[in-house]
Design a protein around this motif. Sequence first.
Motif, PDB file in Angstrom:
ATOM      1  N   VAL A 145      12.223  16.574  -1.449  1.00  0.00           N
ATOM      2  CA  VAL A 145      12.296  16.303  -0.017  1.00  0.00           C
ATOM      3  C   VAL A 145      10.890  16.317   0.576  1.00  0.00           C
ATOM      4  CG1 VAL A 145      13.303  17.030   2.175  1.00  0.00           C
ATOM      5  CG2 VAL A 145      14.549  17.450   0.045  1.00  0.00           C
ATOM      6  N   PHE A 146      10.577  15.249   1.359  1.00  0.00           N
ATOM      7  CA  PHE A 146       9.263  15.178   1.990  1.00  0.00           C
ATOM      8  C   PHE A 146       9.342  14.307   3.233  1.00  0.00           C
ATOM      9  CE2 PHE A 146       5.047  13.331   2.645  1.00  0.00           C
ATOM     10  CZ  PHE A 146       4.237  14.459   2.616  1.00  0.00           C
ATOM     11  N   GLY A 147       8.933  14.834   4.378  1.00  0.00           N
ATOM     12  CA  GLY A 147       8.870  14.039   5.595  1.00  0.00           C
ATOM     13  C   GLY A 147      10.239  13.659   6.126  1.00  0.00           C
ATOM     14  N   ALA A 148      10.268  12.561   6.860  1.00  0.00           N
ATOM     15  CA  ALA A 148      11.494  12.097   7.507  1.00  0.00           C
ATOM     16  C   ALA A 148      11.894  10.736   6.953  1.00  0.00           C
ATOM     17  CB  ALA A 148      11.290  12.009   9.018  1.00  0.00           C
ATOM     18  N   SER A 149      13.189  10.451   6.970  1.00  0.00           N
ATOM     19  CA  SER A 149      13.696   9.160   6.514  1.00  0.00           C
ATOM     20  C   SER A 149      13.722   8.160   7.674  1.00  0.00           C
ATOM     21  CB  SER A 149      15.109   9.305   5.947  1.00  0.00           C
ATOM     22  OG  SER A 149      15.100  10.043   4.749  1.00  0.00           O
ATOM     23  N   THR A 150      13.126   7.009   7.433  1.00  0.00           N
ATOM     24  CA  THR A 150      13.163   5.935   8.418  1.00  0.00           C
ATOM     25  C   THR A 150      12.943   4.620   7.683  1.00  0.00           C
ATOM     26  OG1 THR A 150      12.232   5.152  10.523  1.00  0.00           O
ATOM     27  CG2 THR A 150      10.700   6.179   8.955  1.00  0.00           C
ATOM     28  N   VAL A 151      12.650   3.546   8.391  1.00  0.00           N
ATOM     29  CA  VAL A 151      12.512   2.223   7.785  1.00  0.00           C
ATOM     30  C   VAL A 151      11.387   2.235   6.745  1.00  0.00           C
ATOM     31  CG1 VAL A 151      12.015  -0.207   8.209  1.00  0.00           C
ATOM     32  CG2 VAL A 151      13.362   1.115   9.861  1.00  0.00           C
ATOM     33  N   VAL A 152      11.665   1.760   5.550  1.00  0.00           N
ATOM     34  CA  VAL A 152      10.774   1.719   4.387  1.00  0.00           C
ATOM     35  C   VAL A 152      10.056   3.048   4.161  1.00  0.00           C
ATOM     36  CG1 VAL A 152      10.457  -0.773   4.505  1.00  0.00           C
ATOM     37  CG2 VAL A 152       8.811   0.697   5.670  1.00  0.00           C
ATOM     38  N   CYS A 153      10.724   4.135   4.489  1.00  0.00           N
ATOM     39  CA  CYS A 153      10.121   5.463   4.316  1.00  0.00           C
ATOM     40  C   CYS A 153      11.222   6.478   4.028  1.00  0.00           C
ATOM     41  CB  CYS A 153       9.336   5.857   5.574  1.00  0.00           C
ATOM     42  SG  CYS A 153       8.505   7.457   5.423  1.00  0.00           S
ATOM     43  N   PRO A 154      11.680   6.569   2.762  1.00  0.00           N
ATOM     44  CA  PRO A 154      12.695   7.565   2.429  1.00  0.00           C
ATOM     45  C   PRO A 154      12.129   8.972   2.492  1.00  0.00           C
ATOM     46  CG  PRO A 154      11.884   6.526   0.438  1.00  0.00           C
ATOM     47  CD  PRO A 154      11.257   5.780   1.588  1.00  0.00           C
ATOM     48  N   ALA A 182       2.787  20.949  -6.284  1.00  0.00           N
ATOM     49  CA  ALA A 182       3.473  22.225  -6.107  1.00  0.00           C
ATOM     50  C   ALA A 182       3.998  22.422  -4.688  1.00  0.00           C
ATOM     51  CB  ALA A 182       2.539  23.379  -6.485  1.00  0.00           C
ATOM     52  N   PHE A 183       3.378  21.752  -3.711  1.00  0.00           N
ATOM     53  CA  PHE A 183       3.795  21.931  -2.312  1.00  0.00           C
ATOM     54  C   PHE A 183       5.044  21.139  -1.957  1.00  0.00           C
ATOM     55  CE2 PHE A 183       1.001  18.185  -2.153  1.00  0.00           C
ATOM     56  CZ  PHE A 183       1.815  17.288  -1.466  1.00  0.00           C
ATOM     57  N   LEU A 184       5.535  20.303  -2.870  1.00  0.00           N
ATOM     58  CA  LEU A 184       6.659  19.425  -2.560  1.00  0.00           C
ATOM     59  C   LEU A 184       7.972  20.208  -2.543  1.00  0.00           C
ATOM     60  CD1 LEU A 184       7.696  16.556  -2.038  1.00  0.00           C
ATOM     61  CD2 LEU A 184       7.836  16.257  -4.527  1.00  0.00           C
ATOM     62  N   PHE A 185       8.678  20.168  -1.425  1.00  0.00           N
ATOM     63  CA  PHE A 185       9.970  20.843  -1.324  1.00  0.00           C
ATOM     64  C   PHE A 185      10.967  20.207  -2.297  1.00  0.00           C
ATOM     65  CE2 PHE A 185       8.544  22.389   2.883  1.00  0.00           C
ATOM     66  CZ  PHE A 185       8.972  23.705   2.792  1.00  0.00           C
ATOM     67  N   LEU A 208       0.823  -1.194   0.000  1.00  0.00           N
ATOM     68  CA  LEU A 208       0.000   0.000   0.000  1.00  0.00           C
ATOM     69  C   LEU A 208       0.863   1.253   0.000  1.00  0.00           C
ATOM     70  CD1 LEU A 208      -2.642  -1.114   2.645  1.00  0.00           C
ATOM     71  CD2 LEU A 208      -2.683  -1.453   0.171  1.00  0.00           C
ATOM     72  N   ARG A 209       0.399   2.316  -0.662  1.00  0.00           N
ATOM     73  CA  ARG A 209       1.109   3.589  -0.696  1.00  0.00           C
ATOM     74  C   ARG A 209       0.152   4.716  -0.273  1.00  0.00           C
ATOM     75  NH1 ARG A 209       3.266   4.250  -6.559  1.00  0.00           N
ATOM     76  NH2 ARG A 209       1.198   3.435  -7.012  1.00  0.00           N
ATOM     77  N   PRO A 210      -0.293   4.687   0.963  1.00  0.00           N
ATOM     78  CA  PRO A 210      -1.305   5.664   1.368  1.00  0.00           C
ATOM     79  C   PRO A 210      -0.769   7.054   1.650  1.00  0.00           C
ATOM     80  CG  PRO A 210      -0.703   4.310   3.234  1.00  0.00           C
ATOM     81  CD  PRO A 210       0.041   3.761   2.057  1.00  0.00           C
ATOM     82  N   PHE A 211       0.542   7.184   1.839  1.00  0.00           N
ATOM     83  CA  PHE A 211       1.096   8.464   2.265  1.00  0.00           C
ATOM     84  C   PHE A 211       2.096   8.996   1.241  1.00  0.00           C
ATOM     85  CE2 PHE A 211       0.585   5.744   6.102  1.00  0.00           C
ATOM     86  CZ  PHE A 211      -0.611   6.298   6.539  1.00  0.00           C
ATOM     87  N   GLY A 212       2.270  10.296   1.273  1.00  0.00           N
ATOM     88  CA  GLY A 212       3.333  10.910   0.486  1.00  0.00           C
ATOM     89  C   GLY A 212       2.919  11.314  -0.913  1.00  0.00           C
ATOM     90  N   PRO A 213       3.604  12.321  -1.483  1.00  0.00           N
ATOM     91  CA  PRO A 213       3.305  12.826  -2.827  1.00  0.00           C
ATOM     92  C   PRO A 213       3.757  11.851  -3.909  1.00  0.00           C
ATOM     93  CG  PRO A 213       5.239  13.906  -1.935  1.00  0.00           C
ATOM     94  CD  PRO A 213       4.699  13.053  -0.835  1.00  0.00           C
ATOM     95  N   ARG A 214       3.081  11.906  -5.050  1.00  0.00           N
ATOM     96  CA  ARG A 214       3.456  11.103  -6.217  1.00  0.00           C
ATOM     97  C   ARG A 214       4.183  12.008  -7.215  1.00  0.00           C
ATOM     98  NH1 ARG A 214       1.546   8.358  -2.287  1.00  0.00           N
ATOM     99  NH2 ARG A 214      -0.035   6.761  -2.701  1.00  0.00           N
TER     100      ARG A 214
END
Length: 210
Positions: free
Chosen positions: A160-169, A186-189, A9-15
């Motif tokens: 750049v988006f969010g924080a880097s952690t396990v299975v979440c770059p 457009a909101f993506l850093f 599943l990919r419920p979070f984060g920009p595409r």
Amino acid sequence: MKEIEVDILRPFGPRILKATVPQVMVDDLNGHCDEILKNDQDRKDRDASADLVGHVFEELTCDMEKTNGFGNFLYSATKALYTNFLVERNEKDKLEDADKIAIHNSWFVRSFENDYNPTHIHTNGTFSCVLYLKVPEGVSDKNSRNTHETYATEGYIDFVFGASTVVCPGNMCIQPKVGDLYIFPAFLFHTVYPFYGEGERRSFSANMSL
């Protein structure tokens, strides 16, 4: 071990969409930019630096009507990104609203050695894009000022988006290549690192909404 079936599943984060633009359109855009450079007054009138954050040599507004079909290509690619997301979210009924594209502003970015673009977002529109029109030899899969070749960044764009952690770059660093188009929210850093050596790094960007 017994085989199992799974869904990722990919419920979070920009595409982010990546597409390859036909060389004829790349040539048309470069030709449009080159025509602007021939006219000192037109070049001065098109200076877009006051509205942009880039620490680069030159940023010039673009006339989309002179891009010979690229606007239609941009619409199709942006709609594909939106369609993919709606299908993923099982919200295909919203597709009927995306029957045209509004391009709010578009511009060329001309950067040379030591130029860079600080981390920023775009505030005009819901989608933004970058298309690479010229890439100098100094932007490659190697760094010129560091012996580590496994993580080159010179002249790269970094989302750049969010924080880097396990299975979440938390970022995606991309090497520019001529003809590569990226469309993103457009909101993506994002930021662009400096490169070293001769040559021009030229790109096209736009802010748009469906």
